[in-house]
Write a protein that holds these residues in place. Structure first.
Motif, PDB file in Angstrom:
ATOM      1  N   VAL A 153      -0.439  -0.334  -7.954  1.00 18.50           N
ATOM      2  CA  VAL A 153      -1.124  -1.629  -8.063  1.00 18.50           C
ATOM      3  C   VAL A 153      -1.221  -2.076  -9.523  1.00 18.50           C
ATOM      4  N   ILE A 154      -1.592  -1.176 -10.409  1.00 19.41           N
ATOM      5  CA  ILE A 154      -1.759  -1.600 -11.806  1.00 19.41           C
ATOM      6  C   ILE A 154      -0.410  -1.971 -12.438  1.00 19.41           C
ATOM      7  N   VAL A 155       0.645  -1.272 -12.040  1.00 17.74           N
ATOM      8  CA  VAL A 155       1.961  -1.604 -12.602  1.00 17.74           C
ATOM      9  C   VAL A 155       2.418  -2.983 -12.117  1.00 17.74           C
ATOM     10  N   LEU A 156       2.253  -3.240 -10.822  1.00 24.16           N
ATOM     11  CA  LEU A 156       2.701  -4.542 -10.308  1.00 24.16           C
ATOM     12  C   LEU A 156       1.813  -5.680 -10.809  1.00 24.16           C
ATOM     13  N   ARG A 157       0.497  -5.458 -10.850  1.00 21.57           N
ATOM     14  CA  ARG A 157      -0.425  -6.545 -11.215  1.00 21.57           C
ATOM     15  C   ARG A 157      -0.519  -6.757 -12.726  1.00 21.57           C
ATOM     16  N   ASP A 158      -0.681  -5.688 -13.482  1.00 17.31           N
ATOM     17  CA  ASP A 158      -0.986  -5.869 -14.908  1.00 17.31           C
ATOM     18  C   ASP A 158       0.205  -5.670 -15.832  1.00 17.31           C
ATOM     19  N   GLU A 169       1.894  -8.087  -0.815  1.00 16.75           N
ATOM     20  CA  GLU A 169       3.084  -8.195   0.028  1.00 16.75           C
ATOM     21  C   GLU A 169       4.065  -7.055  -0.255  1.00 16.75           C
ATOM     22  N   ARG A 170       4.291  -6.772  -1.546  1.00 15.83           N
ATOM     23  CA  ARG A 170       5.229  -5.693  -1.905  1.00 15.83           C
ATOM     24  C   ARG A 170       4.753  -4.336  -1.383  1.00 15.83           C
TER      25      ARG A 170
END
Lengths: 204, 85
Positions: A153-158, A169-170
């Motif tokens: 989550v942190i890699v995709l979001r931040d 979604e991913r």
């Protein structure tokens, strides 16, 4: 043995680079790798937390990108297209390697989140200090130590800076779950940074 | 002011606040609290810095290890399924 010196600026323009790749120019290949591979590899390393896995994803990403180039329409930037392939490959690899711990499993989140955050005041100039190798390694290490469910989550979001909805979604989880995990992951990274800043200032 | 249960409740909303995903009413309540609570102000500031660092983390990624770069270029040049003959 170092290869021949080539003029990388020849393919500064993305359309020229695509045309070069499509006609099979070896220099275009070299430029393609030199220009995009470091970031693809860095992103894969953040996502997977393991150098061998990141190398695996890097190679697969470029193989798949090569195979898909004839159909690539050029909508959006070449870099976004590549990073999307890379993060999809990375997530797939994570699911394959750890099928027993699904990325949507909340059970692997340690129940330490109700503790009040560490009290410390610190100021870091992000634009200048991520260039500091030691701080970069510290952050990368702290990200690598997060459980998969928080790290993804942190890699995709931040880091990739996708929206809450795109991240959900991913990962195949709800936007609410993304927010909860992002909150926990940011608090943990903040704690790691606070410890690092405190240790660095006491060394001086 | 020492942290209390009210702080704990609001800490959960700090990230939504940073991301601009908090409702107007919650925003107003949080901002009112922040004006009176230096501890939560510091936490918000350090969370903001954490997020800023993450946003900049890949601004200048380190170069690939040379052997890996060579392998990848070689592999790409061998592949070239897209090459027009």
């Amino acid at each position: 043995m170092p290869g021949p010196i080539i003029d990388l600026s020849l393919y500064d323009d993305e359309q020229a680079l695509l045309a070069g790749l499509r006609r099979g120019d070896p220099d275009a290949c070299t430029c393609f790798v030199k220009r995009f591979a470091p970031l693809v590899y860095a992103r894969a390393l953040h996502l997977l937390g393991d150098a061998d896995d990141a190398e695996n994803v890097l190679q697969t990403t470029f193989i798949k990108a090569c195979a898909a180039l004839p159909e690539y329409t050029g909508a959006g930037s070449l870099s976004s297209w590549l990073y999307r392939i890379a993060s999809n490959e990375g997530l797939m690899l994570l699911r394959q390697k750890r099928p027993q711990v699904a990325l949507d499993a909340v059970g692997e989140l340690a129940p330490d989140e109700t503790a009040l955050p560490h009290k410390t005041t610190w100021a870091i100039d992000p634009a200048r200090n991520v260039l500091d190798g030691e701080l970069r390694r510290e952050i990368a290490q702290a990200i690598a130590e997060l459980p998969d469910a928080l790290r993804t989550v942190i890699v995709l979001r931040d880091i990739e800076q996708l929206s809450t909805e795109e991240t959900a979604e991913r990962l195949g989880i709800s936007p609410g779950a993304v927010k909860v995990r992002l909150h926990r992951a940011r608090l943990r990274l903040r704690e790691a940074l606070a410890r690092y800043v405190e240790a660095s200032s006491s060394d001086r | 002011m020492e942290r209390n249960d009210h702080c704990l409740d609001l800490i959960d909303r700090l990230n939504d606040y940073l991301d601009g995903e908090l409702s107007a009413a919650s925003c107003a309540e949080l901002e009112e609290h922040l004006r009176q609570c230096p501890e939560c102000q510091e936490l918000l500031a350090s969370l903001q810095q954490t997020v800023d660092l993450l946003h900049h983390l890949d601004d200048l990624p380190p170069p690939l290890p040379p052997a890996l770069e060579d392998r990848l270029i070689h592999q790409m040049q061998q592949q070239m399924p897209f090459k027009q003959h």
